[in-house]
Design a protein around this motif. Structure first.
Motif, PDB file in Angstrom:
ATOM      1  N   ASN A   1       0.827  -1.204   0.000  1.00  0.00           N
ATOM      2  CA  ASN A   1       0.000   0.000   0.000  1.00  0.00           C
ATOM      3  C   ASN A   1       0.863   1.257   0.000  1.00  0.00           C
ATOM      4  OD1 ASN A   1      -2.785   0.707  -0.092  1.00  0.00           O
ATOM      5  ND2 ASN A   1      -2.622   1.509   1.980  1.00  0.00           N
ATOM      6  N   GLU A   2       1.942   1.233   0.767  1.00  0.00           N
ATOM      7  CA  GLU A   2       2.870   2.369   0.777  1.00  0.00           C
ATOM      8  C   GLU A   2       3.502   2.572  -0.600  1.00  0.00           C
ATOM      9  OE1 GLU A   2       5.618   1.467   3.867  1.00  0.00           O
ATOM     10  OE2 GLU A   2       4.139   1.727   5.486  1.00  0.00           O
ATOM     11  N   ALA A   3       3.867   1.467  -1.243  1.00  0.00           N
ATOM     12  CA  ALA A   3       4.459   1.566  -2.587  1.00  0.00           C
ATOM     13  C   ALA A   3       3.445   2.110  -3.585  1.00  0.00           C
ATOM     14  CB  ALA A   3       4.957   0.192  -3.028  1.00  0.00           C
ATOM     15  N   ALA A   4       2.186   1.680  -3.451  1.00  0.00           N
ATOM     16  CA  ALA A   4       1.139   2.151  -4.357  1.00  0.00           C
ATOM     17  C   ALA A   4       0.908   3.648  -4.193  1.00  0.00           C
ATOM     18  CB  ALA A   4      -0.155   1.386  -4.108  1.00  0.00           C
ATOM     19  N   ILE A   5       0.887   4.112  -2.944  1.00  0.00           N
ATOM     20  CA  ILE A   5       0.694   5.547  -2.685  1.00  0.00           C
ATOM     21  C   ILE A   5       1.827   6.359  -3.306  1.00  0.00           C
ATOM     22  CG2 ILE A   5       0.690   7.302  -0.860  1.00  0.00           C
ATOM     23  CD1 ILE A   5      -0.790   5.207   0.900  1.00  0.00           C
ATOM     24  N   GLN A   6       3.040   5.860  -3.164  1.00  0.00           N
ATOM     25  CA  GLN A   6       4.198   6.620  -3.646  1.00  0.00           C
ATOM     26  C   GLN A   6       4.402   6.517  -5.161  1.00  0.00           C
ATOM     27  OE1 GLN A   6       7.829   5.756  -1.542  1.00  0.00           O
ATOM     28  NE2 GLN A   6       9.077   7.102  -2.825  1.00  0.00           N
ATOM     29  N   TYR A   7       4.199   5.325  -5.722  1.00  0.00           N
ATOM     30  CA  TYR A   7       4.573   5.118  -7.122  1.00  0.00           C
ATOM     31  C   TYR A   7       3.392   4.942  -8.080  1.00  0.00           C
ATOM     32  CZ  TYR A   7       9.179   4.353  -5.071  1.00  0.00           C
ATOM     33  OH  TYR A   7      10.346   4.521  -4.389  1.00  0.00           O
ATOM     34  N   LEU A   8       2.270   4.410  -7.578  1.00  0.00           N
ATOM     35  CA  LEU A   8       1.147   4.132  -8.474  1.00  0.00           C
ATOM     36  C   LEU A   8       0.139   5.279  -8.527  1.00  0.00           C
ATOM     37  CD1 LEU A   8      -0.169   2.031 -10.347  1.00  0.00           C
ATOM     38  CD2 LEU A   8      -1.360   1.130  -8.332  1.00  0.00           C
ATOM     39  N   ASN A   9      -0.211   5.832  -7.386  1.00  0.00           N
ATOM     40  CA  ASN A   9      -1.245   6.869  -7.350  1.00  0.00           C
ATOM     41  C   ASN A   9      -0.938   8.079  -8.224  1.00  0.00           C
ATOM     42  OD1 ASN A   9      -2.776   5.280  -5.726  1.00  0.00           O
ATOM     43  ND2 ASN A   9      -2.791   6.650  -3.963  1.00  0.00           N
ATOM     44  N   PRO A  10       0.309   8.560  -8.263  1.00  0.00           N
ATOM     45  CA  PRO A  10       0.583   9.681  -9.166  1.00  0.00           C
ATOM     46  C   PRO A  10       0.275   9.340 -10.625  1.00  0.00           C
ATOM     47  CG  PRO A  10       2.349   9.443  -7.576  1.00  0.00           C
ATOM     48  CD  PRO A  10       1.475   8.234  -7.420  1.00  0.00           C
ATOM     49  N   MET A  11       0.508   8.092 -11.014  1.00  0.00           N
ATOM     50  CA  MET A  11       0.200   7.675 -12.381  1.00  0.00           C
ATOM     51  C   MET A  11      -1.308   7.635 -12.615  1.00  0.00           C
ATOM     52  SD  MET A  11       0.943   4.042 -14.275  1.00  0.00           S
ATOM     53  CE  MET A  11      -0.645   3.354 -13.807  1.00  0.00           C
ATOM     54  N   LEU A  12      -2.044   7.119 -11.634  1.00  0.00           N
ATOM     55  CA  LEU A  12      -3.498   7.003 -11.790  1.00  0.00           C
ATOM     56  C   LEU A  12      -4.175   8.369 -11.843  1.00  0.00           C
ATOM     57  CD1 LEU A  12      -4.272   4.042  -9.343  1.00  0.00           C
ATOM     58  CD2 LEU A  12      -3.756   3.959 -11.782  1.00  0.00           C
ATOM     59  N   SER A  13      -3.527   9.370 -11.283  1.00  0.00           N
ATOM     60  CA  SER A  13      -4.118  10.712 -11.273  1.00  0.00           C
ATOM     61  C   SER A  13      -3.530  11.624 -12.349  1.00  0.00           C
ATOM     62  CB  SER A  13      -3.920  11.351  -9.894  1.00  0.00           C
ATOM     63  OG  SER A  13      -2.555  11.365  -9.545  1.00  0.00           O
ATOM     64  N   GLY A  14      -2.644  11.075 -13.178  1.00  0.00           N
ATOM     65  CA  GLY A  14      -2.100  11.845 -14.300  1.00  0.00           C
ATOM     66  C   GLY A  14      -0.867  12.660 -13.988  1.00  0.00           C
ATOM     67  N   MET A  15      -0.305  12.532 -12.784  1.00  0.00           N
ATOM     68  CA  MET A  15       0.774  13.410 -12.341  1.00  0.00           C
ATOM     69  C   MET A  15       2.166  12.854 -12.600  1.00  0.00           C
ATOM     70  SD  MET A  15      -0.755  14.516  -8.635  1.00  0.00           S
ATOM     71  CE  MET A  15      -2.350  15.282  -8.439  1.00  0.00           C
ATOM     72  N   VAL A  16       2.391  12.205 -13.729  1.00  0.00           N
ATOM     73  CA  VAL A  16       3.707  11.649 -14.026  1.00  0.00           C
ATOM     74  C   VAL A  16       4.183  12.136 -15.392  1.00  0.00           C
ATOM     75  CG1 VAL A  16       3.409   9.596 -12.591  1.00  0.00           C
ATOM     76  CG2 VAL A  16       2.664   9.536 -14.984  1.00  0.00           C
ATOM     77  N   ARG A  17       5.508  12.107 -15.574  1.00  0.00           N
ATOM     78  CA  ARG A  17       6.072  12.540 -16.864  1.00  0.00           C
ATOM     79  C   ARG A  17       5.820  11.514 -17.955  1.00  0.00           C
ATOM     80  NH1 ARG A  17      10.574  11.576 -19.622  1.00  0.00           N
ATOM     81  NH2 ARG A  17      11.335  10.177 -17.982  1.00  0.00           N
TER      82      ARG A  17
END
Length: 516
Positions: free
Chosen positions: A462-478
């Protein structure tokens, strides 16, 4: 002397009989608090969301009734949506004086039950302290609530009939000549028009908890397969899913096809919307739900469900805005039926007043007077009943109402006792009529994952998902592909394969039991 003693004894027997009779007639037939205590006890409860402005007056009326009926008062506290992930577990582990909390399959129920945060609820206890609820509740509800063969929550007697929905400003859609929109994947022309022509608006304003990944999940369901996290339900992440349109209950992971391509495809759509300014940039910090921003005229899209959008639609109409309702469904245009454990309450392990808390919940859940009070507010002030419908008092509007229906967090009340609302417009009434055609049974409706053997791995995942996955799911990645690869690496490192193996074992046992 002997005769006098006999007379005194007889007098004492009569007095005791009258006292017992008086006790049995009090509290609407409910047993006196443990030990026959007539001193008023304050109970502390937690609900989810934000306290309505009119709560103090409603709570005062509620406490007046509780004091009279069971010598109790309720002190009510709220865990806001934006704080839920951190605060819900903390409330139960901090040693704070808590008697009950809102509990549900989507609100960490099985995880907290596994950790020992809740008191066990037995059938005998429910019969004794919650007789109304015992009579009103289908035995299936208690089966759904089992974790490791024991029950740790009091489920609602009436599961919600609802689906997730997206609301849009139909008046703006028409103003800019955009055709009817039936799916979230058709939103882009509308978002572009709002962005271009409404400088005071951000088309989609999401908060950091409830709405944060809703854009991705709504699109993901629609483009399919429509998935449910089988371990963590809707709060948290395990990476182990099932397609709700698949009655076999086959497990899926986001790292394997067909889900892998779907996840990446949808993430690229969300990133495109984020980069174009259709989604707010401050989502990580924002605590204001999209439907609240929608009501304030700050956004043109709101996420919610069939029940909690009632007041949003009413407030929009009173400001002269028209609203379209878009159900968020699977490719087969379905959604899963809510189980009984979608709403309920759990007694905190440290509660010193378990029996009295259950007596109180029995009244709030099943007594019509209590039910209407906590759901609608003060009759004559927040609502009136006219021709069998709930309406606003003369001169009252949805905007002025400080205690909106379904907004207080008492979602576990008996909804069969609630009345239709006279303010429902044609679109909402049509939506309510169509819901039952959308709902289908779910293979894992009564499945509660026991996380005891993999709790450490789940925490790290869950910690890994918050840090690495959630930004992708919300569009906030390069770069979506790079972000997905990094999330996959970190989630696997956190122990994903162990969780997947345990999920396979438990789901296979569950499905086998369902066949027997």
């Amino acid at each position: 002397m002997i005769k006098m003693r006999r007379m005194l004894t007889l007098a004492m027997i009569i007095l005791l009989s009258l006292t017992a009779s008086a006790c049995s007639d009090s509290g609407k037939g409910i047993a006196e608090p443990k030990g026959g205590n007539s001193k008023t006890v304050t109970l502390v409860g937690y609900l989810i969301g934000t306290a309505p402005k009119g709560l103090p007056e409603v709570l005062a009326a509620l406490n007046q009734k509780l004091e009279q009926d069971i010598h109790a008062r309720l002190e009510l506290r709220y865990i806001q949506w934006g704080d839920m992930a951190a605060r819900y577990p903390l409330v139960l582990s901090s040693g704070e004086n808590v008697d009950f909390v809102f509990a549900a399959n989507w609100a960490y129920y099985s995880q907290e039950a596994t950790k020992g945060s809740f008191r066990e609820i037995t059938e005998d206890m429910v019969k004794k302290y919650m007789p109304k609820h015992y009579r009103a509740t289908n035995p299936k509800a208690w089966k759904e609530a089992e974790v490791g063969g024991k029950v740790y929550m009091i489920p609602t007697s009436t599961p919600d009939i609802k689906v997730p929905v997206t609301l849009i400003r139909a008046d703006l859609r028409k103003k800019y000549g955009i055709p009817d929109i039936h799916k979230v994947s058709e939103l882009e022309p509308f978002l572009a028009a709002v962005k271009k022509n409404e400088p005071g608006m951000i088309p989609i304003q999401v908060d950091k908890q409830y709405d944060f990944i809703k854009t991705h999940s709504n699109l993901q369901w629609e483009l399919g397969p429509a998935i449910v996290d089988i371990v963590m339900t809707t709060n948290g992440f395990s990476g182990v899913f099932t397609d709700w349109d698949d009655p076999s209950g086959k497990l899926l992971t986001m790292f394997d096809e067909p889900l892998r391509s779907n996840y990446i495809q949808v993430a690229k759509i969300v990133k495109s919307w984020y980069d174009k300014g259709y989604i707010n940039q401050d989502a990580f910090a924002n605590k204001i739900r999209s439907k609240d921003s929608f009501e304030q005229g700050k956004s043109a899209v709101a996420y919610g469900n069939s029940n909690d959008i009632q007041s949003t639609i009413a407030k929009a109409e009173q400001q002269g805005w028209e609203v379209d309702i878009i159900p968020n469904l699977s490719p087969k245009r379905t959604y899963i039926m809510d189980p009984y454990i979608n709403n309920g309450a759990a007694i905190a392990t440290d509660s010193k007043h378990m029996e009295l808390t259950m007596q109180m919940l029995d009244l709030i859940m099943e007594d019509p007077e209590y039910n209407q009070l906590v759901y609608y507010g003060i009759q004559g002030k927040n609502y009136v009943i006219e021709n069998g419908e709930v309406a606003f008092p003369v001169g009252m509007s949805a905007e002025q109402n400080d205690y909106a229906p379904d907004a207080s967090g008492f979602w576990f009340t008996n909804k069969n006792q609630l009345l239709p609302n006279s303010g429902w417009n044609d679109k909402y009434t049509k939506h309510k009529d169509e819901i039952k055609q959308m709902l289908i049974p779910f293979a894992y409706s009564a499945f509660n994952f026991n996380a005891l053997s993999v709790q450490g791995e789940l925490d790290r995942i869950n910690e890994a998902a918050i840090q690495y996955l959630n930004p992708m799911l919300s569009g906030m990645v390069r770069d979506v592909d790079e972000a997905f690869a990094q999330a996959e690496k970190e989630i696997n490192k956190a122990g994903f394969n162990k969780v997947l193996a345990e999920a396979k074992r438990q789901t296979q046992e569950y499905l086998q039991l369902q066949k027997e």
